[in-house]
Design a protein around this motif. Structure first.
Motif, PDB file in Angstrom:
ATOM      1  N   GLY A  33       8.820  -6.801  -5.327  1.00 13.05           N
ATOM      2  CA  GLY A  33       8.556  -8.213  -5.563  1.00 13.05           C
ATOM      3  C   GLY A  33       9.232  -8.753  -6.805  1.00 13.05           C
TER       4      GLY A  33
ATOM      5  N   THR B 294       3.345  -2.405   3.811  1.00 19.01           N
ATOM      6  CA  THR B 294       2.181  -2.884   3.073  1.00 19.01           C
ATOM      7  C   THR B 294       1.355  -1.671   2.664  1.00 19.01           C
ATOM      8  OG1 THR B 294       2.171  -4.899   4.394  1.00 19.01           O
ATOM      9  CG2 THR B 294       0.159  -4.395   3.189  1.00 19.01           C
TER      10      THR B 294
ATOM     11  N   SER C 206      -3.807  -5.670  -1.652  1.00 20.65           N
ATOM     12  CA  SER C 206      -2.760  -5.330  -0.693  1.00 20.65           C
ATOM     13  C   SER C 206      -1.429  -5.800  -1.247  1.00 20.65           C
ATOM     14  CB  SER C 206      -3.060  -5.979   0.658  1.00 20.65           C
ATOM     15  OG  SER C 206      -2.071  -5.634   1.591  1.00 20.65           O
ATOM     16  N   LEU C 207      -0.459  -4.901  -1.319  1.00 23.80           N
ATOM     17  CA  LEU C 207       0.863  -5.234  -1.830  1.00 23.80           C
ATOM     18  C   LEU C 207       1.908  -4.848  -0.789  1.00 23.80           C
ATOM     19  CD1 LEU C 207       0.487  -3.812  -5.462  1.00 23.80           C
ATOM     20  CD2 LEU C 207       0.266  -6.193  -4.729  1.00 23.80           C
ATOM     21  N   SER C 208       3.117  -5.352  -0.978  1.00 29.51           N
ATOM     22  CA  SER C 208       4.196  -4.992  -0.052  1.00 29.51           C
ATOM     23  C   SER C 208       5.412  -4.513  -0.836  1.00 29.51           C
ATOM     24  CB  SER C 208       4.564  -6.166   0.853  1.00 29.51           C
ATOM     25  OG  SER C 208       5.076  -7.226   0.090  1.00 29.51           O
TER      26      SER C 208
END
Length: 147
Positions: A89, A130, A138-140
């Motif tokens: 990100g 994810t 929750s992250l990607s």
């Protein structure tokens, strides 16, 4: 075995050598005679505890080296030992998919048992995965490149 897998195994072998040397030093401490005051004996107990911990780390690393030798690398797919570029990100970041021992050796690693490691192992370049680093979050991450 690919060149990447070989370098991963070489790195793990070097770390194993370091741990074995550390274990030898801890073993020498435990062999000191139990003489002196209570502080001297406490040092011996601490060395014994450290020796047990090092034995566990050495055994785990030996298993990891054995597994790394058996893993078949597939081009463009994340496997154990691969250098990988991920976009979490904030732009691309480089890691190695490896062990805690690599982190201890100063290498930026994503461990295969971590939530991120579990999400990226077996995923192809270009895939966005994810993962949940902790409950309720929750992250990607996007796999930019492998190898």
């Amino acid at each position: 075995m690919t060149a990447t897998a070989a370098s991963h195994t070489d790195l793990l072998q070097a770390r194993l050598g370091d741990l074995r040397a550390e274990r030898d030093a801890a073993l020498a401490e435990t062999r000191q005679e139990a003489v002196g005051d209570i502080v001297d004996r406490a040092t011996n107990v601490e060395a014994s505890i450290r020796l047990g911990s090092l034995d566990d780390r050495i055994a785990a690393l030996e298993r990891e080296i054995d597994e790394a030798r058996r893993v078949e690398h597939v081009e463009g797919v994340v496997t154990l030992g691969d250098p990988v570029v991920l976009d979490l990100g904030d732009g691309p970041e480089s890691f190695v998919v490896g062990s805690v021992e690599q982190v201890a050796a100063g290498i930026e690693a994503v461990t295969p048992t971590s939530p991120l490691g579990q999400a990226i192992l077996g995923a192809a370049v270009g895939t966005t995965v994810t993962y949940a680093p902790r409950r309720g979050v929750s992250l990607s991450a996007t796999i930019v490149s492998v190898g």
